[in-house]
Structures are given as structure tokens and as C-alpha cells.
Enzyme design. Sequence first.
Site, PDB file in Angstrom:
ATOM      1  N   ASP A  54     -11.062  -3.502 -32.521  1.00  0.00           N
ATOM      2  CA  ASP A  54     -10.278  -4.574 -33.114  1.00  0.00           C
ATOM      3  C   ASP A  54     -10.158  -4.244 -34.600  1.00  0.00           C
ATOM      4  O   ASP A  54     -11.080  -3.694 -35.197  1.00  0.00           O
ATOM      5  CB  ASP A  54     -10.986  -5.921 -32.922  1.00  0.00           C
ATOM      6  CG  ASP A  54     -10.086  -7.094 -33.277  1.00  0.00           C
ATOM      7  OD1 ASP A  54      -9.029  -6.858 -33.898  1.00  0.00           O
ATOM      8  OD2 ASP A  54     -10.452  -8.232 -32.949  1.00  0.00           O
ATOM      9  N   ASP A  69     -16.516  -8.944 -31.772  1.00  0.00           N
ATOM     10  CA  ASP A  69     -17.471  -9.864 -32.397  1.00  0.00           C
ATOM     11  C   ASP A  69     -17.136 -11.323 -32.150  1.00  0.00           C
ATOM     12  O   ASP A  69     -17.837 -12.208 -32.634  1.00  0.00           O
ATOM     13  CB  ASP A  69     -17.553  -9.617 -33.902  1.00  0.00           C
ATOM     14  CG  ASP A  69     -16.207  -9.813 -34.598  1.00  0.00           C
ATOM     15  OD1 ASP A  69     -15.213 -10.129 -33.901  1.00  0.00           O
ATOM     16  OD2 ASP A  69     -16.147  -9.656 -35.831  1.00  0.00           O
ATOM     17  N   ASP A  91     -13.150 -11.634 -27.398  1.00  0.00           N
ATOM     18  CA  ASP A  91     -13.394 -10.240 -27.009  1.00  0.00           C
ATOM     19  C   ASP A  91     -14.228 -10.108 -25.734  1.00  0.00           C
ATOM     20  O   ASP A  91     -14.348  -9.003 -25.196  1.00  0.00           O
ATOM     21  CB  ASP A  91     -14.134  -9.499 -28.128  1.00  0.00           C
ATOM     22  CG  ASP A  91     -13.321  -9.411 -29.405  1.00  0.00           C
ATOM     23  OD1 ASP A  91     -12.122  -9.111 -29.309  1.00  0.00           O
ATOM     24  OD2 ASP A  91     -13.882  -9.662 -30.489  1.00  0.00           O
TER      25      ASP A  91
END
Length: 781
Positions: free
Chosen positions: A307, A533, A537
Site C-alpha cells: 500500500d 496496517d 487490508d
Amino acid sequence: MRQISNIECIKASSVQGLTDSQVAQRVSAGETNVVKRTVGKSYWAIIVDNILTIFNLIGLIVFILMIISKNWGNAFFYVIILANTLIGVGQEIKAKLAVNKLSLLVSPTITVVRNGQEQLISLSSLVLDDVIVLSSGKQIPADCVVISGSVEVNEAMLTGESLPISKSIDDSLMSGSFIMAGVCHARVEHVGKHNYVEQLASQAKKFKKTKSELMVSISRIIKVIAILTPLFGIGTFLVSYIKFGNAWQDAIAVASGSVIGMIPAGMVLLTSVTLAVSVIKMARKKAWVKDLYSIETLARVNCLCLDKTGTITDGTMSVEQFIPLVDNPSLFSYVSTLLSATMDSNDTAKALRRHFNDTALPFTSAMPFSSDRKYSSVTIEGVGQVLLGAPEFILQDISDELSSQLASFTSLGLRVLVVAIKQDNSSEVAVQGIITLLDNIRPDAQEIIQWFYDNSVDVKIISGDNAQTVSIIAGKVGVVGAEKYISLDGLTDAEVCDMATKYTVFGRVKPHQKALLISTLKKFGLTVAMTGDGVNDILAMKQADCAISVASGSEASHSVAHIILMDNKFSSLPKIVSEGRQVVNNIQNSSALFLMKTVMTLIVTLFTLVLGINYPFEPMHLYVVDFCVIGIPAFFLALRPNKNLIRGKFLTNTLYSTLPKGIALGLSVIGVYAFNFIFNFDHDSITTTAMLAMSYSGAIGLFALCRPFNLVNLAVAVISLVAMTFYFLAFDYVFENFIKGFDETMLFYVVCSVLVSAVIIVVGNIVTKKLKRRGMIHGTT
């Protein structure tokens, strides 16, 4: 439904919560959220797993037989088995202690309302009827019911349903699920073992965990050896005792030599100890490895999905510009009201709060930001619904002028949000202003990205932000193919899967689309790692072969991660990947040393059984190979640097490396019997010649495994050779005439067999390399 309890149910308000006396009453009644959990294997499991092995059982049986027959010299092998077991237990416990220390640093907490005040407590301190505060990213610690506010919940880990579910007052929240968006107060209905997630966990214990490639391969080797060992041992005993009429003590000693020779006990120890040591080393580097075999999975990764936020960028943002598009002095206050009402806590919201800090206006309802919606909103009396988020998700039609203006910002790598107002009973949305934000790029991002490319790992960027913005930032840090970007907004699942291998940068990705991308890449044979995080996700991280999170990440990401970077530094990842590759490559290479003795023993035992001749070795004749050629060198070689990408299957790779060496050792022993037809050796002379030929042929195999030579590798091989020669002399002194009848003829054969072994090993390595180049097998270089 509230769990059965002798404690009277208290429906405390979201403002007051329980009192201290009510909490104490529940604690004394055992109505707390204490659940017995261990991080990884328990201490008892570590001890049992290391002691109760098939190799230890076989070794114990042979040891007892040696004691009964008073064959003390051959019984010494059991000291090695005991040492192996103690070292394995000690290193795994040491690794567990290191992991436990790290786990305490990310132990989840929960905010409760008690005595009219909010306070932070550990999950185990939660009691029945407690009022808890839940916000985005939090894992729900106990079954509860919403008493104020509203949230969106992801229950994928419990039900498999990936879409967020809206929950409002009087709705139930199941433990183990995650808050995707919003804030609420909830009252605890169940605690401890009565929680829904704990009931699921007890059922899950009936199923076996997925094993790693390394574990599966070693298990297969153990099963095959466990079947062959007793068969060959009994056969060898019968030939010696019945056909040759040897005393039962001597027959047992010979049969034990065959049995012990087949057991690569040190290979299992090497694997567990090396992995445990690696866990300890990673803990020192502030990385929590939840499972020993996660190291292997990470070492095999050849595709890394990142990401943008928190990896390429450091997770902090700043507002660059606020551009009003209408003459409305209250617009600043509208944004401040929205941020106050939604209570969003993501990085974007934090940056906006630092800029928009006016007093909030009265509002009637609010909708927090969601990774699926890409916007948040608040309804203000007399104004309407104020929306803040991605332009393409808020505005149905974007004028050419506005589109051009937005594009000019995204072309600079800025993140762009729009503020819009939607009037009651109207479908039209009027844009009011533009907000641009700047992501701070990590100073070491380019160096880290390049490291992965240099080490055969492809990199893909998956983000919920505008695809062009992400592409520009990715290009700045050297992502290869950053110009190949696509927005997944509006694409079907089939289209998303089709795009997975065609693009490098993916923007406007929804949580379930992240998971689709990961699963598709895996179908193409890639071993995929996913960093994340946030709660958005977790679906993708669950799909990934190796999931990596950071300590500052959400509880959602911690729960599914295999590895957590405790220092919150993406820069730690290359060191961890290198460590994983070193461990698995070296285990794979060193295993060839242990198995070459196994292959040799199988060949020689089968040969003697078919021809009905005496097996040449007792356990003491194999000590030199166990110590000088295999055991000690293997542990030194397991520590050498090796960052090559892991390819292929462990078992296939190991056997291709093992077979030439094992065959060479086997033929060096068998050749003695052929040599015997000319010189007519007695059994003791055959044993001495075979032992020396096999041992020095094994040293040639060690030299081959130490290539390419450097100072350390060469030192290991040379010292091993010197130690082996000294060993023979010392053992011959302690056990008189251990080397029996050795003369020039036997020396000539030993030299010839070593030369032939060298040729077999060299030819075998050449053939293996050619097969690798032709793609017929896969292995490390």
C-alpha cells in the site's frame, strides 16, 4: 443473548458505565474476559514435540539393546541424540521468550466507560456489562450490543462475508469481527469462553494447520525412513545371526549400525534450531515472527504488494491547499463539523483536523469514511448533507473545467478531495471546494524498492487513492512500470482478476478487490507478500502467502499478520527477507549432508541383504561422519550468508543435491566387496577399508557443498578433514585396533574410491545444473 450468570444484569448508560463496586463484583464472580491463550506453541508442546519423535524412539530402542548387550562403545550415539533434543528444546524456548516480549508491546487494549469516565484497560480486565467504546480499526473483544452510535463491521473472519455490515442501536456485535468505520458505545453481553469467537476457536482445534513446504518435506522423509528402518534392521540382524552364526550381541551391533546410519536426526535438529535462532535474530531487529515456518514463506516471496501509505510514504500528510469554489465563509466550519461528527481517525482525517479546527456546528447525523464508499458525510441543519471524499465517488458528473483542475493536482502527485453539499430531497450534489494533501515520501523508499528488484522480487502498489497520484509517487521511488496504472473503480471482479498481471499500480482499490488481486497473483504461481496496517487490508492479508504489518497498525492487521515490524519501519523488511532466505537456503543445502549418509546406508544395506553378506558397520564406525563431516560443518554452513531467491520444492532440491553424494559414498563401500574378491579381506579389514573410504568420500561431498569457496567455507572443509584424520587416530588409541589390519593395499583402495567419488559428485553436479538451466528442475543457485 446475555450469558447465564448469577450476576444481575446492569444496563449501564454510555455516559456512566459500571461503577468500581460493580466491576469488583463481576471480577469476584469470574465474569471477566480472561481466555487462556499462548503466543505460538506452549512450553509443554515445545518439550513434547522435541522429545516424542520417531527418530528419538528408534534411537531409544537401539540404545536399550546396546545396554543389554553391554556394547558401551556403540551406545555412545545416544549422547548425540540427547544433545540434539536438549539443544532443540532450549533454542525453541529461547525463541518463544523473545517473541513473548515483543507480543506484549502490541497487546490490544480497549476503552471502557466506568464511573462516568473513559479509561484504557487490557482485554482480560473487561467484565460482563462493561460499556466499551469501539472505533475504526478495533477488533471487537467480546460479544456485545450497540447502545449508542453506529458502525460498519467486517465479519469476514467469522462468517466469510466480505462486505461491511451496518450496525446501530440494539444490534449485536460478534467478538472477533472488526470495526470498519464509525464510532459506537456497546454493552458487553458475553465474556471469556462464552464469546462466539471462542466457540469457533474450540471447533477449529479439530482441524490441522496448514504445513509449510519445509515441514511437509521433512515429514515425508521421516515417514519413509520410519518404514524402512525396522525392515532393514531386522533383515540385517537375521543375516548376521542366522546365516553367519554371529553372537546375538554382535548381530545387534551390526543391525544397529544400519538403523542409526539411516536416521538423519541432526537434520530435524538443524531445521528447528536454525529457524528458532532466526526468530531470535529477527526479534533483535524488532520483528515479531508469529510462527517459525513464516520465515520460510517470507523467504520464498517473489512478489511484494505494498500500500502506498506507510510503505512508500511515511503515513503522515499535510494539507497543501484549500480552494473554495463558491463564496461561502462557512465552508471551513462545515469541514470542521464533519471531522468532529464522524470521529474518523485515519491519517487523512488527522491531517485535515490539523488544518480545519473551527468550532463544530450542530448536526443531526453523520456517516464516517469507508474504504468502499471513499467519502464521509454529515447532515447540518439548514445546510443539508456535507460530503467529503474522492471526487469520482461523490460527483456523478464532473465538468471539463473541474476535471482539468483536478487533473493538474493529481499530475503533481497530490491527493485530491472535494467538499460538496447535497440538499434534502435532492439527488444533485453541488461541489463547494477542493482540498489537496501532500504525502510525505520516506527518504529511504527508493533504496528499499531497488533492493527488492535486485533480489528478484517484483513490486506492485495497491492503494485506495487516485491511480494517477499513486503512479506518480511510485515513479518517484523507482517502482518499475509505475506508468502502468489503472483505477479499479467500477470494474467487475472478473475484470479485476484480468488486470492483476497487466498493471503495476492499482488505484481506487476496495478491500475485496485487494484480496482478488492477491489471490489472482497466487494463481499465476507467484508467492505473494502483502503489507498492511488497516482494517481495509485484512482480506488481502488473509489471502497473501505472507502478511506483514507494523506495530502502529490496527488490531485488525495484527490479528492476520504473520510478521509484525515492531519498529514501524518498512526499511526493516529487506533485512528480514535476507534472514529468511539465508535460513531456508542453508537448511536446504545442509540437509544434503545429513541425507547423503542416509542414502549411503540404504544402498549398502540393500546390497548386503540381496547378496546375503554381513553389513560392515556398527554405530561407532559412523561417529566420524556424524561429527566431522555432517553435524559440526552443517551448523557452521547454516550461518553463512545466502540471499538467493528460493525456487522449487525443498524435497526435490535436496534430493538432487543429495543423490550424487549418497551414491558416491554407497559405491565407495560396495566397491570394497568387489576389491575383496582379489585380496580376500577378512570382515574386520572390510569394515576398516569401507569406513575410511566412506568417511573421506564424505569429506569430498562436504568440499563440494562448501563451494563457492571463501575463507569461512574453505576453513570449515579443511578443519573437518583434519579433525576426521585426528579422530581416527584418537579412536584407534582409545578403542584398541579400531582401525584393524590397515595396510598399503587398503590405502590404495581408499585413495581410488575417493577419486571415483569426486568424479561422481562432480558429474552429478554438472547434470543437475544442466537440468536446472533447461527448466526440468528448480533450485537455488
